[in-house]
Design a protein around this motif. Structure first.
Motif, PDB file in Angstrom:
ATOM      1  N   ILE A  20      20.916 -11.729   1.058  1.00 37.68           N
ATOM      2  CA  ILE A  20      19.591 -11.384   1.576  1.00 37.68           C
ATOM      3  C   ILE A  20      19.785 -10.439   2.754  1.00 37.68           C
ATOM      4  O   ILE A  20      20.345 -10.817   3.783  1.00 37.68           O
ATOM      5  CB  ILE A  20      18.818 -12.642   2.006  1.00 37.68           C
ATOM      6  CG1 ILE A  20      18.637 -13.584   0.804  1.00 37.68           C
ATOM      7  CG2 ILE A  20      17.455 -12.261   2.587  1.00 37.68           C
ATOM      8  CD1 ILE A  20      18.069 -14.949   1.159  1.00 37.68           C
ATOM      9  N   THR A  21      19.329  -9.203   2.612  1.00 39.75           N
ATOM     10  CA  THR A  21      19.587  -8.188   3.644  1.00 39.75           C
ATOM     11  C   THR A  21      18.592  -8.253   4.788  1.00 39.75           C
ATOM     12  O   THR A  21      18.878  -7.749   5.882  1.00 39.75           O
ATOM     13  CB  THR A  21      19.557  -6.779   3.039  1.00 39.75           C
ATOM     14  OG1 THR A  21      18.247  -6.536   2.484  1.00 39.75           O
ATOM     15  CG2 THR A  21      20.613  -6.626   1.955  1.00 39.75           C
TER      16      THR A  21
ATOM     17  N   PHE B  32      16.732 -20.928  -2.320  1.00 42.79           N
ATOM     18  CA  PHE B  32      18.013 -20.270  -2.552  1.00 42.79           C
ATOM     19  C   PHE B  32      19.168 -21.279  -2.511  1.00 42.79           C
ATOM     20  O   PHE B  32      19.132 -22.245  -1.742  1.00 42.79           O
ATOM     21  CB  PHE B  32      18.255 -19.174  -1.511  1.00 42.79           C
ATOM     22  CG  PHE B  32      17.473 -17.926  -1.787  1.00 42.79           C
ATOM     23  CD1 PHE B  32      18.023 -16.897  -2.539  1.00 42.79           C
ATOM     24  CD2 PHE B  32      16.169 -17.788  -1.324  1.00 42.79           C
ATOM     25  CE1 PHE B  32      17.303 -15.749  -2.809  1.00 42.79           C
ATOM     26  CE2 PHE B  32      15.437 -16.641  -1.587  1.00 42.79           C
ATOM     27  CZ  PHE B  32      15.999 -15.616  -2.335  1.00 42.79           C
ATOM     28  N   PRO B  33      20.197 -21.062  -3.342  1.00 44.83           N
ATOM     29  CA  PRO B  33      21.353 -21.977  -3.360  1.00 44.83           C
ATOM     30  C   PRO B  33      22.009 -22.052  -1.980  1.00 44.83           C
ATOM     31  O   PRO B  33      22.072 -21.062  -1.255  1.00 44.83           O
ATOM     32  CB  PRO B  33      22.303 -21.318  -4.375  1.00 44.83           C
ATOM     33  CG  PRO B  33      21.446 -20.423  -5.204  1.00 44.83           C
ATOM     34  CD  PRO B  33      20.333 -19.957  -4.315  1.00 44.83           C
ATOM     35  N   LYS B  34      22.467 -23.234  -1.633  1.00 42.02           N
ATOM     36  CA  LYS B  34      23.148 -23.420  -0.353  1.00 42.02           C
ATOM     37  C   LYS B  34      24.366 -22.498  -0.289  1.00 42.02           C
ATOM     38  O   LYS B  34      25.111 -22.368  -1.248  1.00 42.02           O
ATOM     39  CB  LYS B  34      23.586 -24.881  -0.191  1.00 42.02           C
ATOM     40  CG  LYS B  34      24.118 -25.208   1.208  1.00 42.02           C
ATOM     41  CD  LYS B  34      24.407 -26.689   1.333  1.00 42.02           C
ATOM     42  CE  LYS B  34      24.995 -27.023   2.705  1.00 42.02           C
ATOM     43  NZ  LYS B  34      24.069 -26.748   3.810  1.00 42.02           N
ATOM     44  N   GLY B  35      24.550 -21.853   0.837  1.00 41.38           N
ATOM     45  CA  GLY B  35      25.666 -20.927   0.995  1.00 41.38           C
ATOM     46  C   GLY B  35      25.327 -19.490   0.671  1.00 41.38           C
ATOM     47  O   GLY B  35      26.188 -18.605   0.799  1.00 41.38           O
ATOM     48  N   THR B  36      24.068 -19.222   0.275  1.00 45.86           N
ATOM     49  CA  THR B  36      23.651 -17.836   0.059  1.00 45.86           C
ATOM     50  C   THR B  36      23.823 -17.046   1.363  1.00 45.86           C
ATOM     51  O   THR B  36      23.533 -17.543   2.447  1.00 45.86           O
ATOM     52  CB  THR B  36      22.172 -17.778  -0.386  1.00 45.86           C
ATOM     53  OG1 THR B  36      22.042 -18.426  -1.652  1.00 45.86           O
ATOM     54  CG2 THR B  36      21.689 -16.335  -0.520  1.00 45.86           C
TER      55      THR B  36
ATOM     56  N   PHE C  61      22.429 -21.419   4.909  1.00 43.64           N
ATOM     57  CA  PHE C  61      22.891 -20.072   4.598  1.00 43.64           C
ATOM     58  C   PHE C  61      24.208 -19.752   5.300  1.00 43.64           C
ATOM     59  O   PHE C  61      24.533 -20.324   6.339  1.00 43.64           O
ATOM     60  CB  PHE C  61      21.837 -19.045   5.024  1.00 43.64           C
ATOM     61  CG  PHE C  61      20.559 -19.130   4.244  1.00 43.64           C
ATOM     62  CD1 PHE C  61      20.414 -18.463   3.040  1.00 43.64           C
ATOM     63  CD2 PHE C  61      19.501 -19.908   4.710  1.00 43.64           C
ATOM     64  CE1 PHE C  61      19.241 -18.555   2.313  1.00 43.64           C
ATOM     65  CE2 PHE C  61      18.318 -19.998   3.982  1.00 43.64           C
ATOM     66  CZ  PHE C  61      18.190 -19.322   2.777  1.00 43.64           C
ATOM     67  N   GLU C  62      24.947 -18.829   4.703  1.00 41.25           N
ATOM     68  CA  GLU C  62      26.097 -18.235   5.376  1.00 41.25           C
ATOM     69  C   GLU C  62      25.560 -16.991   6.083  1.00 41.25           C
ATOM     70  O   GLU C  62      25.174 -16.012   5.444  1.00 41.25           O
ATOM     71  CB  GLU C  62      27.189 -17.846   4.379  1.00 41.25           C
ATOM     72  CG  GLU C  62      28.432 -17.296   5.048  1.00 41.25           C
ATOM     73  CD  GLU C  62      29.561 -17.031   4.057  1.00 41.25           C
ATOM     74  OE1 GLU C  62      30.662 -16.687   4.516  1.00 41.25           O
ATOM     75  OE2 GLU C  62      29.331 -17.145   2.833  1.00 41.25           O
ATOM     76  N   ILE C  63      25.486 -17.059   7.402  1.00 39.66           N
ATOM     77  CA  ILE C  63      24.830 -16.018   8.177  1.00 39.66           C
ATOM     78  C   ILE C  63      25.811 -14.898   8.521  1.00 39.66           C
ATOM     79  O   ILE C  63      26.942 -15.141   8.933  1.00 39.66           O
ATOM     80  CB  ILE C  63      24.225 -16.591   9.475  1.00 39.66           C
ATOM     81  CG1 ILE C  63      23.229 -17.712   9.151  1.00 39.66           C
ATOM     82  CG2 ILE C  63      23.559 -15.482  10.289  1.00 39.66           C
ATOM     83  CD1 ILE C  63      22.023 -17.268   8.352  1.00 39.66           C
ATOM     84  N   ILE C  64      25.341 -13.672   8.371  1.00 33.78           N
ATOM     85  CA  ILE C  64      26.096 -12.482   8.758  1.00 33.78           C
ATOM     86  C   ILE C  64      25.321 -11.786   9.872  1.00 33.78           C
ATOM     87  O   ILE C  64      24.100 -11.610   9.776  1.00 33.78           O
ATOM     88  CB  ILE C  64      26.262 -11.518   7.569  1.00 33.78           C
ATOM     89  CG1 ILE C  64      26.985 -12.212   6.420  1.00 33.78           C
ATOM     90  CG2 ILE C  64      27.014 -10.259   7.987  1.00 33.78           C
ATOM     91  CD1 ILE C  64      26.866 -11.484   5.092  1.00 33.78           C
ATOM     92  N   THR C  65      26.008 -11.435  10.954  1.00 31.72           N
ATOM     93  CA  THR C  65      25.392 -10.680  12.042  1.00 31.72           C
ATOM     94  C   THR C  65      26.073  -9.325  12.148  1.00 31.72           C
ATOM     95  O   THR C  65      27.255  -9.190  11.841  1.00 31.72           O
ATOM     96  CB  THR C  65      25.508 -11.429  13.382  1.00 31.72           C
ATOM     97  OG1 THR C  65      26.853 -11.880  13.557  1.00 31.72           O
ATOM     98  CG2 THR C  65      24.587 -12.637  13.410  1.00 31.72           C
TER      99      THR C  65
END
Length: 324
Positions: free
Chosen positions: A67-68, A81-85, A109-113
């Motif tokens: 997810i952008t 959404f599946p866990k870890g998206t 979620f797996e968060i990206i910063t």
């Protein structure tokens, strides 16, 4: 890395859109939006890429989801959404708002910063670890034509962009060096902050979503000398934005506000950018830099800024696991 990119936000201009497009172009990723029905055909997203509308139940069946961007209009879908998206958080304002579902679902979620200041904010305020990855930058083909603008601002016209400093600077600048302003406008900001500052005189309007950036079918940045960006976001800063990277890519010198620069160690005054905000008259500071023009100090800044850009053109995003 080939993710299925999900854009879950209303804005059609700005950093979220540019980020999604660069990620798609650089790594050949498909883009999807949540729609009322699944459509067989793709639509134009901008910057040379397309997207497809899918119903949410079809969308969550896909693998390698990333997810952008997500805003309040799409919070209601997050729990599906599946866990870890993987989900990108660009700045702290995305976690504001009454009944913000994202805050309660961060651990799903797996968060990206994309800036270290945001990574620190998440850790300190929400005890949430994230993966820091720099903005990906797609090195598009430049045009051969030269810009007719000496100095520009290419950010959104909004409260956190502090366009009033730029309009102040134009009061002091020679006519040929005045800052031309481009970008989508927040009309409330224009009405409350800029209505008595000759905004309409210097604002050219929105530019189409193309790479390179063009206005009235003319290149905006190629051979432009200065790009001014007065962004200040609470809890954010220090790193880069796409307006910064586009300026550097076209050898334009950046003029930034110290309240952004001091949030990190990416930018250094008179080394890879110019920094203003040291006095109460920020507009005057901006104008003095532009009036000095292209000199030896300027050339050093241009050269050093290219080292920053390299960090965004390397394949950092390939380090992400594509397992869901």
């Amino acid at each position: 890395m080939t993710f299925n990119l999900i854009y879950m936000a209303k804005p059609v201009y700005g950093g979220w859109v540019t980020f999604t497009a660069h990620l798609s172009l650089k790594y050949n990723c498909d883009i999807y939006k949540v729609g009322k029905r699944t459509e067989p055909n793709k639509r134009k997203f901008g910057y040379g890429v397309n997207y497809q509308n899918l119903r949410i139940d079809d969308l969550i069946e896909k693998d390698k989801l990333l997810i952008t961007a997500v805003d309040k209009h799409y919070w209601k879908y997050l729990h599906l959404f599946p866990k870890g998206t993987k989900l990108v958080i660009h700045d702290p304002t995305e976690l504001k708002g009454k009944n913000n579902s994202l805050v309660g679902l961060l651990n799903n979620f797996e968060i990206i910063t994309i800036r270290e200041s945001v990574q620190s904010f998440l850790r300190e305020k929400y005890n949430k670890d994230s993966i820091f990855l720099r903005h990906p930058f797609h090195t598009y083909e430049k045009s051969n034509e030269k810009s007719e603008y000496y100095s520009t601002c290419i950010s959104r016209i909004d409260f956190d962009k502090n366009i009033h400093h730029i309009l102040d600077a134009n009061k002091y600048l020679d006519e040929e060096r005045k800052i031309s302003i481009f970008g989508a406008e927040n009309r409330l900001y224009v009405f409350h902050k800029l209505k008595d500052m000759d905004f309409e005189k210097y604002w050219k309007g929105k530019y189409p979503k193309t790479l390179p950036l063009r206005y009235e079918d003319k290149d905006i940045l190629n051979n432009c000398a200065f790009v001014v960006d007065m962004s200040i976001i609470v809890g954010d800063g220090g790193g880069t934005q796409y307006t910064f990277l586009e300026a550097i890519y076209h050898d334009c010198a950046l003029i930034l506000h110290k309240d952004w620069v001091e949030k990190g160690n990416t930018f250094k005054d008179k080394y890879n950018c110019y920094v203003v905000g040291h006095t109460d008259n920020v507009g005057k500071e901006i104008s003095e830099i532009i009036q000095r023009g292209v000199n030896d100090e300027y050339r050093v800044i241009i050269k050093n800024a290219q080292q920053l850009l390299k960090k965004h053109t390397t394949n950092d995003w390939n380090s992400l696991s594509v397992k869901n």
